[in-house]
Design a protein around this motif. Structure first.
Motif, mmCIF file in Angstrom:
data_model
loop_
_atom_site.group_PDB
_atom_site.id
_atom_site.type_symbol
_atom_site.label_atom_id
_atom_site.label_comp_id
_atom_site.label_asym_id
_atom_site.label_seq_id
_atom_site.Cartn_x
_atom_site.Cartn_y
_atom_site.Cartn_z
ATOM 1 N N LEU A 145 0.853 -1.266 0.130
ATOM 2 C CA LEU A 145 0.047 0.163 -0.015
ATOM 3 C C LEU A 145 0.746 1.340 -0.021
ATOM 4 C CD1 LEU A 145 -2.788 -1.145 2.451
ATOM 5 C CD2 LEU A 145 -2.659 -1.204 0.097
ATOM 6 N N VAL A 146 0.437 2.067 -0.995
ATOM 7 C CA VAL A 146 1.399 3.435 -0.866
ATOM 8 C C VAL A 146 0.615 4.624 -0.490
ATOM 9 C CG1 VAL A 146 2.765 2.285 -2.993
ATOM 10 C CG2 VAL A 146 0.751 3.887 -3.456
ATOM 11 N N TRP A 147 1.149 5.820 -0.314
ATOM 12 C CA TRP A 147 0.238 6.934 0.137
ATOM 13 C C TRP A 147 1.297 8.081 -0.305
ATOM 14 C CZ3 TRP A 147 -4.590 6.821 1.323
ATOM 15 C CH2 TRP A 147 -5.090 8.185 1.789
ATOM 16 N N PRO A 148 0.746 9.032 -1.002
ATOM 17 C CA PRO A 148 -0.874 9.195 -1.455
ATOM 18 C C PRO A 148 -1.311 8.256 -2.542
ATOM 19 C CG PRO A 148 0.224 11.104 -2.359
ATOM 20 C CD PRO A 148 1.489 10.352 -1.577
ATOM 21 N N PRO A 149 -2.535 8.202 -2.564
ATOM 22 C CA PRO A 149 -2.967 7.419 -3.804
ATOM 23 C C PRO A 149 -2.447 8.008 -5.292
ATOM 24 C CG PRO A 149 -4.941 7.630 -2.204
ATOM 25 C CD PRO A 149 -3.583 8.351 -1.726
ATOM 26 N N VAL A 150 -2.308 6.995 -6.226
ATOM 27 C CA VAL A 150 -2.048 7.432 -7.187
ATOM 28 C C VAL A 150 -2.511 6.694 -8.423
ATOM 29 C CG1 VAL A 150 0.125 7.831 -8.708
ATOM 30 C CG2 VAL A 150 0.455 7.390 -6.444
ATOM 31 N N GLY A 151 -3.146 7.594 -9.558
ATOM 32 C CA GLY A 151 -3.860 6.967 -10.344
ATOM 33 C C GLY A 151 -5.465 7.378 -10.685
ATOM 34 N N GLU A 152 -6.134 7.389 -11.680
ATOM 35 C CA GLU A 152 -7.452 7.573 -11.745
ATOM 36 C C GLU A 152 -8.219 6.504 -12.371
ATOM 37 O OE1 GLU A 152 -8.738 10.317 -10.423
ATOM 38 O OE2 GLU A 152 -6.634 11.129 -10.090
ATOM 39 N N ARG A 153 -7.429 5.333 -12.532
ATOM 40 C CA ARG A 153 -8.101 4.289 -13.092
ATOM 41 C C ARG A 153 -8.738 3.152 -12.146
ATOM 42 N NH1 ARG A 153 -3.829 3.357 -18.214
ATOM 43 N NH2 ARG A 153 -4.835 4.732 -19.701
ATOM 44 N N GLY A 154 -9.283 2.211 -12.706
ATOM 45 C CA GLY A 154 -9.730 1.201 -11.682
ATOM 46 C C GLY A 154 -10.946 1.706 -10.762
ATOM 47 N N HIS A 155 -10.978 0.995 -9.732
ATOM 48 C CA HIS A 155 -12.223 1.568 -8.717
ATOM 49 C C HIS A 155 -11.307 1.125 -7.385
ATOM 50 C CE1 HIS A 155 -13.830 -2.453 -8.384
ATOM 51 N NE2 HIS A 155 -13.379 -2.700 -9.811
ATOM 52 N N GLY A 156 -12.466 1.668 -6.392
ATOM 53 C CA GLY A 156 -11.987 0.912 -5.097
ATOM 54 C C GLY A 156 -10.833 1.501 -4.496
ATOM 55 N N TYR A 157 -9.774 0.635 -3.885
ATOM 56 C CA TYR A 157 -8.711 0.810 -3.497
ATOM 57 C C TYR A 157 -7.521 0.968 -4.368
ATOM 58 C CZ TYR A 157 -11.345 -0.136 1.133
ATOM 59 O OH TYR A 157 -12.213 -0.039 1.987
ATOM 60 N N ASP A 158 -7.989 0.596 -5.653
ATOM 61 C CA ASP A 158 -6.687 0.681 -6.731
ATOM 62 C C ASP A 158 -5.805 1.646 -6.672
ATOM 63 O OD1 ASP A 158 -8.125 -1.671 -7.453
ATOM 64 O OD2 ASP A 158 -8.722 -0.865 -9.642
ATOM 65 N N PRO A 159 -5.932 2.795 -6.577
ATOM 66 C CA PRO A 159 -5.061 3.846 -6.475
ATOM 67 C C PRO A 159 -3.712 3.822 -5.395
ATOM 68 C CG PRO A 159 -6.980 4.693 -6.999
ATOM 69 C CD PRO A 159 -7.574 3.639 -6.046
ATOM 70 N N MET A 160 -4.192 3.051 -4.219
ATOM 71 C CA MET A 160 -3.139 2.813 -3.220
ATOM 72 C C MET A 160 -2.613 1.393 -3.344
ATOM 73 S SD MET A 160 -5.417 2.775 0.697
ATOM 74 C CE MET A 160 -3.896 2.863 1.569
ATOM 75 N N PHE A 161 -2.756 0.565 -4.046
ATOM 76 C CA PHE A 161 -2.220 -0.794 -4.130
ATOM 77 C C PHE A 161 -1.290 -0.908 -5.310
ATOM 78 C CE2 PHE A 161 -2.349 -5.273 -5.243
ATOM 79 C CZ PHE A 161 -2.189 -6.071 -4.333
ATOM 80 N N MET A 162 -0.014 -1.207 -5.012
ATOM 81 C CA MET A 162 1.089 -1.331 -6.063
ATOM 82 C C MET A 162 1.249 -2.987 -6.190
ATOM 83 S SD MET A 162 4.835 0.362 -6.472
ATOM 84 C CE MET A 162 4.120 1.930 -6.556
ATOM 85 N N PRO A 163 0.804 -3.634 -7.039
ATOM 86 C CA PRO A 163 1.094 -5.089 -6.814
ATOM 87 C C PRO A 163 2.696 -5.449 -6.761
ATOM 88 C CG PRO A 163 0.606 -4.547 -9.151
ATOM 89 C CD PRO A 163 0.378 -3.249 -8.335
#
Length: 211
Positions: free
Chosen positions: A153-171
């Motif tokens: 999990l990263v902070w701050p969230p990055v990206g406008e795509r996907g949905h839900g918690y996607d912007p804070m999750f780096m696989p």
């Protein structure tokens, strides 16, 4: 239900009222020639998700739709489990976003709890997205397919795509969040290749066994 196969032209009711999930499934199922409709489009009520696991909730949703429509139904129950939060929010992933859904608020809640725990280093911020698909028939039989995508999990969230918690999750193994990835990057799969997202990984098993 072992050995059950869907054929081109068969109707499949997606047991969801979530437009983000519906769009993802339509993308992934586009090449299989199925007649896809969602529970939301049919005006079916959303069943109360009373299960304590992703499998229980997936079964609950799929069987409710299969019974109501007399058609084969496919449900998804998914969520994020954060190691430092003892697996929370887990099955309550969507609930943390309130009503109406506000995932900015939900991501902030996760971040605030991680800060409370002192979880600031990447190795303290491990999480995984989980997805369980349930394919249910009106006769009460079903098949279960599970997929997991681990990450940080990263902070701050990055990206406008996907949905839900996607912007804070780096696989794991990537330098972009799910919120920065195109649908093709996030979900792409092929026979023998499981894909990246939790849903793609569950879906690849569904394709292998059912399509």
């Amino acid at each position: 239900m072992s050995g059950f196969k869907l054929q081109r032209g068969d109707r499949l009711v997606l047991a969801t009222h979530n437009k983000g999930k519906l769009d993802e499934f339509r993308d992934m199922l586009a090449d299989f020639g199925l007649d896809i409709v969602s529970a939301g489009e049919l005006g079916l009520p959303e069943p109360e998700e009373t299960g304590t696991s992703f499998v229980e909730n997936a079964r609950l949703k799929a069987h409710a739709v299969a019974k109501a429509t007399g058609q084969i139904a496919l449900s998804d129950d998914s969520g994020i489990a954060v190691d430092a939060l003892d697996g929370a929010p887990g099955v309550y992933t969507a609930d943390w976003a309130g009503v109406p859904r506000n995932f900015q608020m939900a991501m902030q809640k996760v971040q605030d709890l991680l800060i409370e725990k002192g979880a600031t280093a990447p190795d303290q911020r491990k999480a995984q997205f989980n997805a369980v698909l349930c394919l249910a028939r009106p006769d009460g039989t079903d098949m279960i397919f599970e997929g997991i995508s681990p990450g940080t999990l990263v902070w701050p969230p990055v990206g406008e795509r996907g949905h839900g918690y996607d912007p804070m999750f780096m696989p794991d193994g990537h330098q972009k969040t799910f919120g920065q990835m195109s649908a093709e990057e996030k979900h792409a799969w092929a026979p023998g290749r499981e894909g990246l997202s939790h849903r793609a990984r569950a879906f690849s098993k569904f394709v292998r066994d059912v399509l």
